[in-house]
Design a protein around this motif. Structure first.
Motif, PDB file in Angstrom:
ATOM      1  N   ILE A   2      50.525   5.405  34.192  1.00 31.14           N
ATOM      2  CA  ILE A   2      51.148   6.640  33.725  1.00 31.14           C
ATOM      3  C   ILE A   2      52.574   6.306  33.328  1.00 31.14           C
ATOM      4  CG2 ILE A   2      51.867   8.982  34.306  1.00 31.14           C
ATOM      5  CD1 ILE A   2      49.577   9.051  36.360  1.00 31.14           C
ATOM      6  N   VAL A   3      52.932   6.557  32.081  1.00 31.46           N
ATOM      7  CA  VAL A   3      54.267   6.263  31.573  1.00 31.46           C
ATOM      8  C   VAL A   3      55.096   7.541  31.601  1.00 31.46           C
ATOM      9  CG1 VAL A   3      55.604   5.498  29.575  1.00 31.46           C
ATOM     10  CG2 VAL A   3      53.421   4.393  30.121  1.00 31.46           C
ATOM     11  N   SER A  43      50.662   5.853  42.375  1.00 37.84           N
ATOM     12  CA  SER A  43      50.121   5.741  41.024  1.00 37.84           C
ATOM     13  C   SER A  43      50.784   4.582  40.282  1.00 37.84           C
ATOM     14  CB  SER A  43      50.371   7.026  40.231  1.00 37.84           C
ATOM     15  OG  SER A  43      49.457   8.030  40.564  1.00 37.84           O
ATOM     16  N   PRO A  44      50.026   3.764  39.571  1.00 38.84           N
ATOM     17  CA  PRO A  44      50.647   2.771  38.687  1.00 38.84           C
ATOM     18  C   PRO A  44      51.468   3.512  37.632  1.00 38.84           C
ATOM     19  CG  PRO A  44      48.315   2.309  38.981  1.00 38.84           C
ATOM     20  CD  PRO A  44      48.552   3.679  39.545  1.00 38.84           C
ATOM     21  N   ALA A  45      52.764   3.258  37.590  1.00 36.27           N
ATOM     22  CA  ALA A  45      53.659   4.014  36.720  1.00 36.27           C
ATOM     23  C   ALA A  45      54.648   3.089  36.038  1.00 36.27           C
ATOM     24  CB  ALA A  45      54.412   5.078  37.523  1.00 36.27           C
ATOM     25  N   ALA A  46      55.074   3.491  34.847  1.00 36.43           N
ATOM     26  CA  ALA A  46      56.097   2.762  34.097  1.00 36.43           C
ATOM     27  C   ALA A  46      57.115   3.757  33.577  1.00 36.43           C
ATOM     28  CB  ALA A  46      55.475   1.987  32.939  1.00 36.43           C
ATOM     29  N   PHE A  47      58.357   3.294  33.417  1.00 39.59           N
ATOM     30  CA  PHE A  47      59.434   4.150  32.920  1.00 39.59           C
ATOM     31  C   PHE A  47      59.850   3.667  31.548  1.00 39.59           C
ATOM     32  CE2 PHE A  47      63.948   5.820  33.229  1.00 39.59           C
ATOM     33  CZ  PHE A  47      63.576   7.159  33.208  1.00 39.59           C
ATOM     34  N   ARG A 119      47.441   5.501  30.290  1.00 38.41           N
ATOM     35  CA  ARG A 119      46.458   6.590  30.295  1.00 38.41           C
ATOM     36  C   ARG A 119      47.112   7.950  30.049  1.00 38.41           C
ATOM     37  NH1 ARG A 119      43.183   6.780  35.590  1.00 38.41           N
ATOM     38  NH2 ARG A 119      41.867   8.135  34.313  1.00 38.41           N
ATOM     39  N   ALA A 120      48.407   8.050  30.340  1.00 34.38           N
ATOM     40  CA  ALA A 120      49.104   9.319  30.166  1.00 34.38           C
ATOM     41  C   ALA A 120      50.580   9.036  29.956  1.00 34.38           C
ATOM     42  CB  ALA A 120      48.905  10.217  31.392  1.00 34.38           C
ATOM     43  N   VAL A 121      51.248   9.941  29.234  1.00 37.56           N
ATOM     44  CA  VAL A 121      52.699   9.860  29.044  1.00 37.56           C
ATOM     45  C   VAL A 121      53.293  11.224  29.346  1.00 37.56           C
ATOM     46  CG1 VAL A 121      54.582   9.130  27.551  1.00 37.56           C
ATOM     47  CG2 VAL A 121      52.292   8.238  27.145  1.00 37.56           C
ATOM     48  N   ASN A 246      55.345  17.837  38.971  1.00 42.65           N
ATOM     49  CA  ASN A 246      54.875  17.139  37.775  1.00 42.65           C
ATOM     50  C   ASN A 246      54.145  15.853  38.155  1.00 42.65           C
ATOM     51  OD1 ASN A 246      54.807  17.273  34.945  1.00 42.65           O
ATOM     52  ND2 ASN A 246      56.520  15.870  34.737  1.00 42.65           N
ATOM     53  N   ALA A 247      54.771  15.053  39.017  1.00 47.21           N
ATOM     54  CA  ALA A 247      54.177  13.784  39.439  1.00 47.21           C
ATOM     55  C   ALA A 247      52.900  14.012  40.240  1.00 47.21           C
ATOM     56  CB  ALA A 247      55.178  12.993  40.273  1.00 47.21           C
ATOM     57  N   ALA A 248      52.919  14.991  41.132  1.00 47.37           N
ATOM     58  CA  ALA A 248      51.735  15.249  41.960  1.00 47.37           C
ATOM     59  C   ALA A 248      50.541  15.679  41.109  1.00 47.37           C
ATOM     60  CB  ALA A 248      52.050  16.304  43.009  1.00 47.37           C
ATOM     61  N   LEU A 249      50.799  16.491  40.089  1.00 45.61           N
ATOM     62  CA  LEU A 249      49.713  16.894  39.192  1.00 45.61           C
ATOM     63  C   LEU A 249      49.128  15.683  38.476  1.00 45.61           C
ATOM     64  CD1 LEU A 249      51.284  20.107  37.601  1.00 45.61           C
ATOM     65  CD2 LEU A 249      49.428  20.034  39.276  1.00 45.61           C
ATOM     66  N   LEU A 250      49.996  14.834  37.925  1.00 45.14           N
ATOM     67  CA  LEU A 250      49.514  13.656  37.200  1.00 45.14           C
ATOM     68  C   LEU A 250      48.791  12.685  38.133  1.00 45.14           C
ATOM     69  CD1 LEU A 250      52.597  13.103  34.896  1.00 45.14           C
ATOM     70  CD2 LEU A 250      50.306  13.773  34.157  1.00 45.14           C
ATOM     71  N   HIS A 251      49.359  12.491  39.316  1.00 44.51           N
ATOM     72  CA  HIS A 251      48.728  11.613  40.300  1.00 44.51           C
ATOM     73  C   HIS A 251      47.338  12.139  40.677  1.00 44.51           C
ATOM     74  CE1 HIS A 251      48.350   9.036  43.868  1.00 44.51           C
ATOM     75  NE2 HIS A 251      47.979  10.118  44.524  1.00 44.51           N
TER      76      HIS A 251
END
Length: 305
Positions: A2-3, A43-47, A119-121, A246-251
């Motif tokens: 998730i970016v 969650s695997p995440a990138a900034f 998978r998502a931005v 926001n993060a919890a929804l995406l996670h």
């Protein structure tokens, strides 16, 4: 992966109420907080942003790394870091003033490609207001959507930064065909005008509205409405609460393999209720401590994810 695309800045957090309360620097920015929250949740995440080479910029990158967030997509620059000065009222709610002229994050340029496995931005907050970076983030949003990538938008309105409210509202509407999940506070919704049904008709598969301590409501393209109450905690401040949602929804959506419009529609009442309760619990933990300090998984034991 998730970016999260948007600004990283320093919040100057008051240690009390009133305009002259002592200020303590804290890592912040809506997108930054979202990325950290995703990393802490596992969650695997990138900034994806532009960060200063100054000491604040180094501290911001260190915070992302500690949370397990990939920073290889972060651009760097010699300009100073943006500052956001918070003022708390007696209920712990924060208002902000910003120091943004000539800062590093405003000079963001759209990358040629998203990180592998995206998978998502997620987009939002100041980054979609301040030019020239705002146009670059908008370009990235449209490109991601055109490629079939799940896109999330949290406008997180800061009226003091918006010189032309009507122009911004029109621009917001122009983003909606490129948005899969729209999340916003009820204050943002009032400021923007319109209704969840109108926004859904323009493109998003779901709209989630937060009501502070009163919980969250999700509206979906099939006309369904799902609501949960907030979790009661002793509020220290609300900084980062919306970003945590926001993060919890995406996670939660990633955990359910639901990062697509079709999967959002298929969640059903039980799936949405469990997801919203998880987000409400995560936000409550953030509100229970000073600054934007989102939770870790062990702090959410017993919550559905």
């Amino acid at each position: 992966m998730i970016v999260v695309a948007g600004e990283a800045l320093i919040d100057l957090v008051p240690q009390g109420t009133g305009a002259l309360a002592a200020l303590t620097p804290a890592l912040g920015g809506g997108p930054y907080n979202t990325a950290v929250a995703l990393g802490r949740l596992g969650s695997p995440a990138a900034f994806c942003s532009r960060v200063s080479y100054d000491a604040f910029g180094e501290a911001l990158l260190d915070g992302l790394r500690r949370a397990g967030v990939d920073v290889t997509a972060v651009q760097r620059g010699p300009e100073p870091t943006t500052l956001a000065v918070a003022t708390l009222d007696a209920a712990g709610s924060a208002a902000y003033s910003f120091y943004v002229e000539g800062t590093a994050d405003r000079l963001f340029t759209a990358p040629a490609a998203l990180p592998a496995g995206t998978r998502a931005v997620s987009f939002g907050t100041c980054s979609l207001v301040l030019e020239p970076g705002a146009s670059a983030y908008e370009e990235l949003m449209r490109q991601a959507s055109a490629q079939g990538v799940f896109t999330a938008l949290d406008p997180n309105i800061r009226p003091g930064l918006i010189a032309d409210a009507d122009a911004y509202r029109a621009r917001f509407k122009s983003w909606l065909p490129s948005v899969t999940l729209l999340k916003l506070s009820e204050e943002d919704a009032r400021w923007l005008g319109g209704t969840p049904q109108e926004w859904l008709a323009a493109g998003p598969a779901a709209v989630v509205i937060t009501h502070g301590g009163d919980g969250l409501t999700a509206y979906t393209a099939d006309g369904a409405v799902h609501a949960v109450p907030g979790e009661r905690v002793e509020v220290v401040d609300t900084i980062g609460a919306g970003d945590t949602v926001n993060a919890a929804l995406l996670h939660g959506l990633a955990a359910r393999d639901a990062l697509s419009p079709e999967a959002l529609s298929a969640l059903g009442a039980q799936g949405w209720t469990r997801l919203l309760r998880f987000a409400a619990r995560a936000a409550a933990v953030t509100c229970s401590r000073a600054g934007a300090e989102p939770p870790y998984p062990h702090e959410l034991e017993g919550s559905s994810d």
